[in-house]
Design a protein around this motif. Structure first.
Motif, short mmCIF file in Angstrom:
data_model
loop_
_atom_site.label_atom_id
_atom_site.label_comp_id
_atom_site.label_asym_id
_atom_site.label_seq_id
_atom_site.Cartn_x
_atom_site.Cartn_y
_atom_site.Cartn_z
N SER A 122 62.50 34.55 31.61
CA SER A 122 61.71 33.41 32.09
C SER A 122 60.37 33.86 32.67
CB SER A 122 62.49 32.63 33.14
OG SER A 122 63.65 32.06 32.58
N LEU A 123 60.43 34.92 33.48
CA LEU A 123 59.21 35.42 34.11
C LEU A 123 58.22 35.93 33.06
CD1 LEU A 123 60.73 37.31 37.18
CD2 LEU A 123 59.77 35.00 37.11
N ALA A 124 58.71 36.63 32.03
CA ALA A 124 57.83 37.14 30.97
C ALA A 124 57.15 36.00 30.22
CB ALA A 124 58.62 38.03 30.01
N PHE A 125 57.92 34.94 29.94
CA PHE A 125 57.37 33.83 29.18
C PHE A 125 56.39 33.01 30.02
CE2 PHE A 125 61.61 33.97 26.73
CZ PHE A 125 61.14 35.04 25.98
N VAL A 126 56.71 32.83 31.31
CA VAL A 126 55.77 32.13 32.20
C VAL A 126 54.45 32.91 32.31
CG1 VAL A 126 55.36 31.42 34.59
CG2 VAL A 126 57.54 30.89 33.48
N MET A 127 54.56 34.22 32.41
CA MET A 127 53.37 35.06 32.47
C MET A 127 52.50 34.88 31.21
SD MET A 127 51.39 37.41 33.85
CE MET A 127 52.29 38.27 35.14
N LEU B 244 55.66 26.29 22.27
CA LEU B 244 56.80 25.42 22.47
C LEU B 244 58.09 26.25 22.64
CD1 LEU B 244 58.02 22.59 22.57
CD2 LEU B 244 58.20 22.67 20.07
N LEU B 245 58.28 27.26 21.79
CA LEU B 245 59.47 28.10 21.89
C LEU B 245 59.47 28.92 23.18
CD1 LEU B 245 60.15 29.49 18.29
CD2 LEU B 245 61.56 27.93 19.65
N LEU B 246 58.33 29.45 23.57
CA LEU B 246 58.27 30.22 24.82
C LEU B 246 58.62 29.35 26.01
CD1 LEU B 246 55.05 32.43 24.35
CD2 LEU B 246 57.43 33.18 24.29
N GLY B 247 58.09 28.12 26.02
CA GLY B 247 58.40 27.23 27.13
C GLY B 247 59.88 26.86 27.18
N ALA B 248 60.45 26.53 26.02
CA ALA B 248 61.87 26.18 25.98
C ALA B 248 62.75 27.36 26.37
CB ALA B 248 62.23 25.69 24.57
N ALA B 249 62.39 28.56 25.89
CA ALA B 249 63.17 29.75 26.24
C ALA B 249 63.08 30.06 27.73
CB ALA B 249 62.68 30.94 25.42
N ALA B 250 61.90 29.85 28.34
CA ALA B 250 61.75 30.09 29.77
C ALA B 250 62.64 29.15 30.58
CB ALA B 250 60.29 29.93 30.17
N VAL B 251 62.65 27.88 30.19
CA VAL B 251 63.47 26.90 30.91
C VAL B 251 64.96 27.19 30.74
CG1 VAL B 251 64.10 24.46 31.04
CG2 VAL B 251 61.70 25.11 30.78
N LEU B 252 65.39 27.44 29.50
CA LEU B 252 66.82 27.69 29.26
C LEU B 252 67.28 28.98 29.92
CD1 LEU B 252 69.35 26.64 27.92
CD2 LEU B 252 68.66 27.78 25.80
N ALA B 253 66.44 30.02 29.86
CA ALA B 253 66.81 31.28 30.52
C ALA B 253 66.86 31.10 32.03
CB ALA B 253 65.83 32.38 30.13
N GLY B 254 65.98 30.26 32.57
CA GLY B 254 66.00 30.00 34.01
C GLY B 254 67.28 29.30 34.43
N TYR B 255 67.70 28.34 33.61
CA TYR B 255 68.95 27.66 33.93
C TYR B 255 70.13 28.64 33.87
CZ TYR B 255 73.05 24.70 33.31
OH TYR B 255 74.30 24.14 33.44
N ALA B 256 70.20 29.47 32.81
CA ALA B 256 71.34 30.38 32.65
C ALA B 256 71.34 31.49 33.68
CB ALA B 256 71.32 30.97 31.23
N SER B 257 70.16 31.84 34.23
CA SER B 257 70.08 32.96 35.18
C SER B 257 70.79 32.67 36.49
CB SER B 257 68.62 33.31 35.46
OG SER B 257 67.98 32.25 36.16
N ALA B 258 71.10 31.40 36.77
CA ALA B 258 71.80 31.06 38.01
C ALA B 258 73.30 31.28 37.91
CB ALA B 258 71.51 29.60 38.39
N ALA B 259 73.79 31.59 36.69
CA ALA B 259 75.23 31.82 36.50
C ALA B 259 75.60 33.25 36.94
CB ALA B 259 75.61 31.62 35.04
N PRO B 260 76.83 33.47 37.39
CA PRO B 260 77.27 34.82 37.77
C PRO B 260 77.16 35.79 36.59
CG PRO B 260 78.83 33.16 38.55
CD PRO B 260 77.87 32.45 37.63
N HIS B 261 76.68 37.01 36.85
CA HIS B 261 76.50 38.08 35.86
C HIS B 261 75.42 37.79 34.83
CE1 HIS B 261 80.18 39.70 37.52
NE2 HIS B 261 80.87 38.60 37.17
N ALA B 262 74.61 36.75 35.05
CA ALA B 262 73.52 36.45 34.11
C ALA B 262 72.17 36.42 34.81
CB ALA B 262 73.77 35.11 33.43
N GLU B 263 72.13 37.00 36.02
CA GLU B 263 70.90 36.94 36.81
C GLU B 263 69.70 37.60 36.12
OE1 GLU B 263 73.75 38.13 37.83
OE2 GLU B 263 74.47 36.96 39.56
#
Length: 380
Positions: free
Chosen positions: A92-97, A67-86
Protein backbone atom coordinates in the motif's frame (compact mmCIF):
# COMPACT_ATOMS: atom_id res chain seq x y z
CA UNK A 1 20.68 2.25 -14.54
CA UNK A 2 18.71 4.00 -11.80
CA UNK A 3 15.44 2.63 -13.16
CA UNK A 4 16.87 -0.90 -13.19
CA UNK A 5 18.00 -0.61 -9.57
CA UNK A 6 14.57 0.76 -8.57
CA UNK A 7 12.78 -2.18 -10.15
CA UNK A 8 15.16 -4.68 -8.56
CA UNK A 9 14.34 -3.18 -5.15
CA UNK A 10 10.60 -3.22 -5.85
CA UNK A 11 10.72 -6.83 -7.02
CA UNK A 12 12.78 -7.85 -4.00
CA UNK A 13 10.36 -6.11 -1.64
CA UNK A 14 7.39 -7.74 -3.36
CA UNK A 15 8.92 -11.23 -3.02
CA UNK A 16 9.91 -10.58 0.60
CA UNK A 17 6.37 -9.44 1.52
CA UNK A 18 4.91 -12.50 -0.17
CA UNK A 19 7.23 -14.90 1.68
CA UNK A 20 6.62 -13.19 5.01
CA UNK A 21 2.84 -13.17 4.52
CA UNK A 22 2.27 -16.68 3.20
CA UNK A 23 4.97 -18.61 5.04
CA UNK A 24 2.67 -18.29 8.08
CA UNK A 25 -0.66 -17.52 6.39
CA UNK A 26 -3.38 -15.58 8.20
CA UNK A 27 -5.95 -17.66 10.06
CA UNK A 28 -9.41 -17.91 8.59
CA UNK A 29 -10.50 -18.44 5.03
CA UNK A 30 -11.88 -14.97 4.48
CA UNK A 31 -8.70 -13.35 5.79
CA UNK A 32 -6.49 -15.61 3.66
CA UNK A 33 -8.56 -14.92 0.56
CA UNK A 34 -8.38 -11.15 1.08
CA UNK A 35 -4.59 -11.34 1.60
CA UNK A 36 -4.12 -13.51 -1.50
CA UNK A 37 -6.37 -11.25 -3.56
CA UNK A 38 -4.43 -8.21 -2.44
CA UNK A 39 -1.13 -9.88 -3.33
CA UNK A 40 -2.33 -11.03 -6.78
CA UNK A 41 -3.81 -7.61 -7.59
CA UNK A 42 -0.55 -6.02 -6.47
CA UNK A 43 1.40 -8.29 -8.83
CA UNK A 44 -0.83 -7.25 -11.73
CA UNK A 45 -0.42 -3.59 -10.78
CA UNK A 46 3.38 -3.95 -10.62
CA UNK A 47 3.42 -5.74 -13.97
CA UNK A 48 1.36 -3.07 -15.71
CA UNK A 49 3.46 -0.37 -13.99
CA UNK A 50 6.62 -1.82 -15.49
CA UNK A 51 5.07 -2.31 -18.93
CA UNK A 52 3.81 1.26 -18.98
CA UNK A 53 7.25 2.65 -18.22
CA UNK A 54 8.87 0.38 -20.81
CA UNK A 55 6.36 1.24 -23.56
CA UNK A 56 6.53 5.01 -23.18
CA UNK A 57 3.74 5.83 -20.75
CA UNK A 58 0.83 5.78 -23.23
CA UNK A 59 -2.40 7.43 -22.05
CA UNK A 60 -4.61 4.29 -22.05
CA UNK A 61 -2.01 2.15 -20.29
CA UNK A 62 -1.37 4.91 -17.76
CA UNK A 63 -5.05 5.22 -16.81
CA UNK A 64 -5.37 1.47 -16.29
CA UNK A 65 -2.13 1.40 -14.31
CA UNK A 66 -3.32 4.17 -11.97
CA UNK A 67 -6.61 2.36 -11.45
CA UNK A 68 -4.88 -0.95 -10.61
CA UNK A 69 -2.36 0.73 -8.29
CA UNK A 70 -5.14 2.48 -6.41
CA UNK A 71 -7.24 -0.69 -6.07
CA UNK A 72 -4.21 -2.71 -4.98
CA UNK A 73 -3.28 -0.08 -2.36
CA UNK A 74 -6.79 -0.14 -0.89
CA UNK A 75 -7.11 -3.94 -0.88
CA UNK A 76 -3.63 -4.43 0.56
CA UNK A 77 -4.44 -1.86 3.25
CA UNK A 78 -7.55 -3.75 4.23
CA UNK A 79 -5.73 -7.12 4.32
CA UNK A 80 -2.77 -5.71 6.30
CA UNK A 81 -4.96 -5.40 9.42
CA UNK A 82 -5.33 -9.21 9.57
CA UNK A 83 -3.01 -11.27 11.84
CA UNK A 84 0.23 -12.38 10.09
CA UNK A 85 -0.52 -10.11 7.09
CA UNK A 86 0.85 -6.85 8.46
CA UNK A 87 3.65 -6.71 5.87
CA UNK A 88 1.07 -6.13 3.12
CA UNK A 89 0.97 -2.50 4.25
CA UNK A 90 4.31 -2.17 2.47
CA UNK A 91 2.57 -2.68 -0.88
CA UNK A 92 0.00 0.00 0.00
CA UNK A 93 2.76 2.42 0.94
CA UNK A 94 4.66 1.76 -2.33
CA UNK A 95 1.56 2.34 -4.43
CA UNK A 96 0.55 5.50 -2.53
CA UNK A 97 4.08 6.82 -3.05
CA UNK A 98 3.89 6.16 -6.81
CA UNK A 99 0.44 7.69 -7.21
CA UNK A 100 1.34 10.73 -5.10
CA UNK A 101 4.40 11.28 -7.28
CA UNK A 102 3.15 10.52 -10.80
CA UNK A 103 -0.61 11.15 -10.68
CA UNK A 104 -2.51 14.32 -9.94
CA UNK A 105 -2.81 15.61 -6.38
CA UNK A 106 -6.49 14.64 -6.29
CA UNK A 107 -5.68 11.03 -7.24
CA UNK A 108 -2.90 10.84 -4.65
CA UNK A 109 -5.07 12.20 -1.84
CA UNK A 110 -8.05 10.04 -2.84
CA UNK A 111 -5.92 6.87 -2.88
CA UNK A 112 -4.39 7.70 0.50
CA UNK A 113 -7.82 8.43 2.02
CA UNK A 114 -9.33 5.21 0.68
CA UNK A 115 -6.33 3.23 1.93
CA UNK A 116 -6.69 4.67 5.43
CA UNK A 117 -10.43 3.90 5.37
CA UNK A 118 -9.65 0.34 4.23
CA UNK A 119 -7.12 -0.09 7.05
CA UNK A 120 -9.62 1.07 9.65
CA UNK A 121 -12.27 -1.24 8.15
CA UNK A 122 -9.81 -4.12 8.40
CA UNK A 123 -9.03 -3.19 11.97
CA UNK A 124 -12.73 -3.38 12.85
CA UNK A 125 -13.23 -6.63 10.94
CA UNK A 126 -10.19 -8.39 12.40
CA UNK A 127 -10.07 -6.79 15.83
CA UNK A 128 -6.57 -5.45 15.30
CA UNK A 129 -4.80 -3.45 17.98
CA UNK A 130 -4.37 0.28 18.44
CA UNK A 131 -0.85 0.27 16.94
CA UNK A 132 -2.30 -0.74 13.56
CA UNK A 133 -5.37 1.46 13.85
CA UNK A 134 -3.22 4.54 14.53
CA UNK A 135 0.20 3.59 13.14
CA UNK A 136 -0.75 2.57 9.62
CA UNK A 137 -2.72 5.76 8.83
CA UNK A 138 0.25 7.79 10.10
CA UNK A 139 2.56 5.82 7.78
CA UNK A 140 0.21 6.42 4.84
CA UNK A 141 0.09 10.16 5.59
CA UNK A 142 3.89 10.33 5.89
CA UNK A 143 4.35 8.51 2.60
CA UNK A 144 1.84 10.84 0.90
CA UNK A 145 3.75 13.90 2.13
CA UNK A 146 7.03 12.32 0.98
CA UNK A 147 5.48 11.61 -2.41
CA UNK A 148 4.53 15.28 -2.78
CA UNK A 149 8.11 16.29 -1.98
CA UNK A 150 9.34 13.77 -4.52
CA UNK A 151 6.82 15.11 -7.02
CA UNK A 152 8.04 18.67 -6.49
CA UNK A 153 11.64 17.52 -6.96
CA UNK A 154 10.70 15.69 -10.18
CA UNK A 155 8.87 18.75 -11.54
CA UNK A 156 11.88 20.94 -10.75
CA UNK A 157 14.19 18.41 -12.42
CA UNK A 158 12.01 18.37 -15.55
CA UNK A 159 11.86 22.16 -15.60
CA UNK A 160 15.63 22.34 -15.16
CA UNK A 161 16.12 19.87 -18.01
CA UNK A 162 13.79 21.88 -20.24
CA UNK A 163 15.52 25.12 -19.30
CA UNK A 164 18.92 23.56 -19.96
CA UNK A 165 17.77 22.34 -23.38
CA UNK A 166 16.40 25.79 -24.20
CA UNK A 167 19.64 27.40 -23.01
CA UNK A 168 21.71 25.09 -25.19
CA UNK A 169 19.45 25.85 -28.14
CA UNK A 170 19.77 29.58 -27.48
CA UNK A 171 23.56 29.29 -27.24
CA UNK A 172 23.64 27.36 -30.51
CA UNK A 173 21.52 30.04 -32.17
CA UNK A 174 23.74 32.78 -30.71
CA UNK A 175 26.82 31.02 -32.04
CA UNK A 176 25.18 30.74 -35.45
CA UNK A 177 24.21 34.42 -35.41
CA UNK A 178 27.76 35.36 -34.38
CA UNK A 179 29.19 33.32 -37.25
CA UNK A 180 26.75 34.90 -39.72
CA UNK A 181 27.54 38.39 -38.38
CA UNK A 182 31.25 37.73 -38.76
CA UNK A 183 30.78 36.43 -42.30
CA UNK A 184 28.68 39.47 -43.16
CA UNK A 185 31.26 41.79 -41.63
CA UNK A 186 34.11 40.25 -43.59
CA UNK A 187 32.03 40.16 -46.78
CA UNK A 188 31.27 43.87 -46.42
CA UNK A 189 34.90 44.61 -45.71
CA UNK A 190 36.10 42.67 -48.74
CA UNK A 191 33.45 44.33 -50.91
CA UNK A 192 34.39 47.81 -49.73
CA UNK A 193 38.10 47.25 -50.25
CA UNK A 194 37.67 45.66 -53.67
CA UNK A 195 35.12 48.23 -54.79
CA UNK A 196 37.54 51.05 -53.94
CA UNK A 197 40.68 49.37 -55.28
CA UNK A 198 39.13 47.98 -58.46
CA UNK A 199 37.25 51.21 -59.10
CA UNK A 200 40.43 53.26 -58.89
CA UNK A 201 42.32 50.65 -60.91
CA UNK A 202 39.65 50.76 -63.63
CA UNK A 203 40.02 54.54 -63.85
CA UNK A 204 43.81 54.28 -64.13
CA UNK A 205 43.61 51.68 -66.88
CA UNK A 206 41.03 53.70 -68.83
CA UNK A 207 43.21 56.79 -68.45
CA UNK A 208 46.20 54.88 -69.82
CA UNK A 209 44.04 53.65 -72.70
CA UNK A 210 43.03 57.22 -73.55
CA UNK A 211 46.65 58.37 -73.42
CA UNK A 212 47.71 55.59 -75.78
CA UNK A 213 44.84 55.72 -78.28
CA UNK A 214 43.90 59.41 -78.37
CA UNK A 215 47.16 61.15 -77.50
CA UNK A 216 49.83 58.56 -78.31
CA UNK A 217 51.61 59.70 -75.13
CA UNK A 218 53.50 56.54 -74.22
CA UNK A 219 55.53 58.08 -71.38
CA UNK A 220 52.48 59.31 -69.49
CA UNK A 221 50.66 56.08 -70.15
CA UNK A 222 53.56 54.12 -68.65
CA UNK A 223 53.48 56.38 -65.60
CA UNK A 224 49.74 55.81 -65.21
CA UNK A 225 50.18 52.05 -65.56
CA UNK A 226 52.92 52.10 -62.92
CA UNK A 227 50.48 53.81 -60.61
CA UNK A 228 47.91 51.14 -61.45
CA UNK A 229 50.43 48.47 -60.50
CA UNK A 230 51.05 50.15 -57.15
CA UNK A 231 47.31 50.42 -56.69
CA UNK A 232 46.99 46.68 -57.27
CA UNK A 233 49.60 45.97 -54.60
CA UNK A 234 47.85 48.30 -52.18
CA UNK A 235 44.52 46.65 -52.92
CA UNK A 236 45.95 43.20 -52.20
CA UNK A 237 47.33 44.44 -48.89
CA UNK A 238 43.98 45.93 -47.92
CA UNK A 239 42.19 42.75 -48.96
CA UNK A 240 44.46 40.64 -46.75
CA UNK A 241 43.65 42.93 -43.85
CA UNK A 242 39.97 42.45 -44.53
CA UNK A 243 40.23 38.67 -44.80
CA UNK A 244 42.12 38.43 -41.53
CA UNK A 245 39.84 41.01 -39.90
CA UNK A 246 42.77 43.10 -38.68
CA UNK A 247 40.71 45.98 -37.43
CA UNK A 248 42.94 46.40 -34.43
CA UNK A 249 45.73 47.63 -36.72
CA UNK A 250 43.66 50.63 -37.86
CA UNK A 251 45.42 53.94 -37.17
CA UNK A 252 43.52 56.96 -35.76
CA UNK A 253 40.84 58.07 -38.19
CA UNK A 254 42.39 61.44 -38.99
CA UNK A 255 45.70 59.74 -39.85
CA UNK A 256 43.97 57.17 -42.05
CA UNK A 257 42.09 59.96 -43.85
CA UNK A 258 45.31 61.91 -44.35
CA UNK A 259 46.91 58.84 -45.96
CA UNK A 260 43.82 58.32 -48.11
CA UNK A 261 43.80 61.95 -49.24
CA UNK A 262 47.50 61.86 -50.10
CA UNK A 263 47.07 58.64 -52.10
CA UNK A 264 44.15 60.09 -54.05
CA UNK A 265 46.16 63.25 -54.74
CA UNK A 266 49.05 61.25 -56.15
CA UNK A 267 46.92 58.90 -58.23
CA UNK A 268 44.65 61.45 -59.86
CA UNK A 269 46.65 64.68 -59.68
CA UNK A 270 43.89 66.73 -58.06
CA UNK A 271 43.99 68.82 -54.88
CA UNK A 272 42.58 67.10 -51.79
CA UNK A 273 42.21 69.11 -48.57
CA UNK A 274 41.60 67.46 -45.23
CA UNK A 275 40.19 69.53 -42.36
CA UNK A 276 39.76 68.22 -38.81
CA UNK A 277 37.42 70.21 -36.56
CA UNK A 278 36.74 69.78 -32.86
CA UNK A 279 38.75 67.90 -30.25
CA UNK A 280 39.64 64.43 -31.59
CA UNK A 281 38.80 61.44 -29.42
CA UNK A 282 39.37 57.73 -29.85
CA UNK A 283 36.89 55.78 -31.95
CA UNK A 284 36.40 52.05 -31.92
CA UNK A 285 37.26 50.11 -35.06
CA UNK A 286 33.54 49.46 -35.64
CA UNK A 287 32.96 53.24 -35.68
CA UNK A 288 36.06 54.37 -37.57
CA UNK A 289 36.10 51.77 -40.33
CA UNK A 290 32.68 52.64 -41.89
CA UNK A 291 33.68 56.31 -41.97
CA UNK A 292 36.98 55.45 -43.65
CA UNK A 293 35.23 53.24 -46.21
CA UNK A 294 32.70 56.01 -46.86
CA UNK A 295 35.56 58.41 -47.61
CA UNK A 296 37.11 55.82 -49.96
CA UNK A 297 33.80 55.37 -51.80
CA UNK A 298 33.28 59.14 -52.10
CA UNK A 299 36.79 59.66 -53.48
CA UNK A 300 36.28 56.85 -56.00
CA UNK A 301 33.05 58.48 -57.15
CA UNK A 302 34.78 61.85 -57.36
CA UNK A 303 37.51 60.36 -59.58
CA UNK A 304 34.87 58.73 -61.76
CA UNK A 305 32.42 61.60 -62.17
CA UNK A 306 34.56 64.71 -61.50
CA UNK A 307 38.10 63.62 -62.22
CA UNK A 308 39.61 67.12 -62.50
CA UNK A 309 37.80 68.70 -59.55
CA UNK A 310 39.36 69.37 -56.13
CA UNK A 311 38.02 67.42 -53.17
CA UNK A 312 37.47 68.60 -49.60
CA UNK A 313 37.29 66.19 -46.67
CA UNK A 314 36.01 67.49 -43.34
CA UNK A 315 36.11 65.42 -40.17
CA UNK A 316 34.19 66.98 -37.29
CA UNK A 317 34.32 65.72 -33.69
CA UNK A 318 31.34 66.78 -31.59
CA UNK A 319 30.23 65.84 -28.09
CA UNK A 320 27.84 63.08 -29.08
CA UNK A 321 28.78 62.16 -32.65
CA UNK A 322 31.42 62.31 -35.39
CA UNK A 323 30.67 63.65 -38.85
CA UNK A 324 32.61 63.02 -42.06
CA UNK A 325 31.86 65.15 -45.12
CA UNK A 326 33.40 64.70 -48.57
CA UNK A 327 32.42 67.20 -51.25
CA UNK A 328 33.62 68.36 -54.64
CA UNK A 329 32.31 70.60 -57.43
CA UNK A 330 30.11 68.92 -60.01
CA UNK A 331 32.02 68.40 -63.23
CA UNK A 332 30.98 70.27 -66.35
CA UNK A 333 30.28 68.06 -69.34
CA UNK A 334 33.28 68.05 -71.64
CA UNK A 335 33.23 66.12 -74.89
CA UNK A 336 37.03 66.12 -74.92
CA UNK A 337 37.25 64.42 -71.52
CA UNK A 338 36.48 60.69 -71.37
CA UNK A 339 33.68 59.40 -69.13
CA UNK A 340 35.22 56.86 -66.76
CA UNK A 341 33.30 53.85 -65.40
CA UNK A 342 33.92 51.48 -62.52
CA UNK A 343 32.71 48.06 -61.48
CA UNK A 344 30.72 49.29 -58.50
CA UNK A 345 27.32 49.34 -60.16
CA UNK A 346 25.93 51.98 -57.77
CA UNK A 347 25.86 49.78 -54.69
CA UNK A 348 28.78 51.40 -52.83
CA UNK A 349 26.87 54.15 -51.04
CA UNK A 350 24.00 51.75 -50.35
CA UNK A 351 26.43 49.41 -48.59
CA UNK A 352 27.89 52.34 -46.64
CA UNK A 353 24.40 53.41 -45.55
CA UNK A 354 23.63 49.87 -44.33
CA UNK A 355 26.87 49.78 -42.35
CA UNK A 356 26.17 53.09 -40.67
CA UNK A 357 22.57 52.16 -39.86
CA UNK A 358 23.86 49.17 -37.89
CA UNK A 359 25.74 51.66 -35.68
CA UNK A 360 22.78 54.03 -35.38
CA UNK A 361 24.41 56.41 -37.85
CA UNK A 362 23.25 58.11 -41.06
CA UNK A 363 24.51 58.72 -44.59
CA UNK A 364 23.40 61.50 -46.91
CA UNK A 365 24.60 61.94 -50.50
CA UNK A 366 23.18 64.66 -52.75
CA UNK A 367 24.01 67.54 -55.07
CA UNK A 368 23.61 71.03 -53.59
CA UNK A 369 24.59 74.41 -55.03
CA UNK A 370 26.70 72.90 -57.78
CA UNK A 371 28.60 70.57 -55.45
CA UNK A 372 28.30 66.86 -54.70
CA UNK A 373 28.42 66.19 -50.98
CA UNK A 374 28.57 62.90 -49.07
CA UNK A 375 27.98 63.24 -45.32
CA UNK A 376 28.27 60.33 -42.87
CA UNK A 377 27.58 60.49 -39.13
CA UNK A 378 28.07 57.97 -36.32
CA UNK A 379 27.12 58.40 -32.66
CA UNK A 380 29.90 58.52 -30.10
Amino acid sequence: MLRTVSWLLRTGAYVFIGLKTFTHPPAGTATLVSAAAAYVLSSLALLLWGLTEARGDEAADRSLMLLLLGAAAVLAGYASAAPHAESLIGLSLAFVMQLGTQASLAVGWATAGCTVAAVETGVLANGAGREIALGYPVLVAAVLIASHNRRAWRVRAEQSATLLAQTELLRAEQRQVAVLDERTRIAREIHDVLAHSLGALSIQIQAAEVLLTDHQDIDRAVTVLAGARRLTADGLTETRRAVHALRSSLAPLDEELATLANTHRQRHGVPVRLTVEGAPFALSADQALPLLRTAQEALTNAAKHASAQPVEITLTYEDDHVTLAVDNPLAQRDSQRPEFATLNGGYGLTGMRERLLLLGGTLDAAARDGRWRVCAEVPR
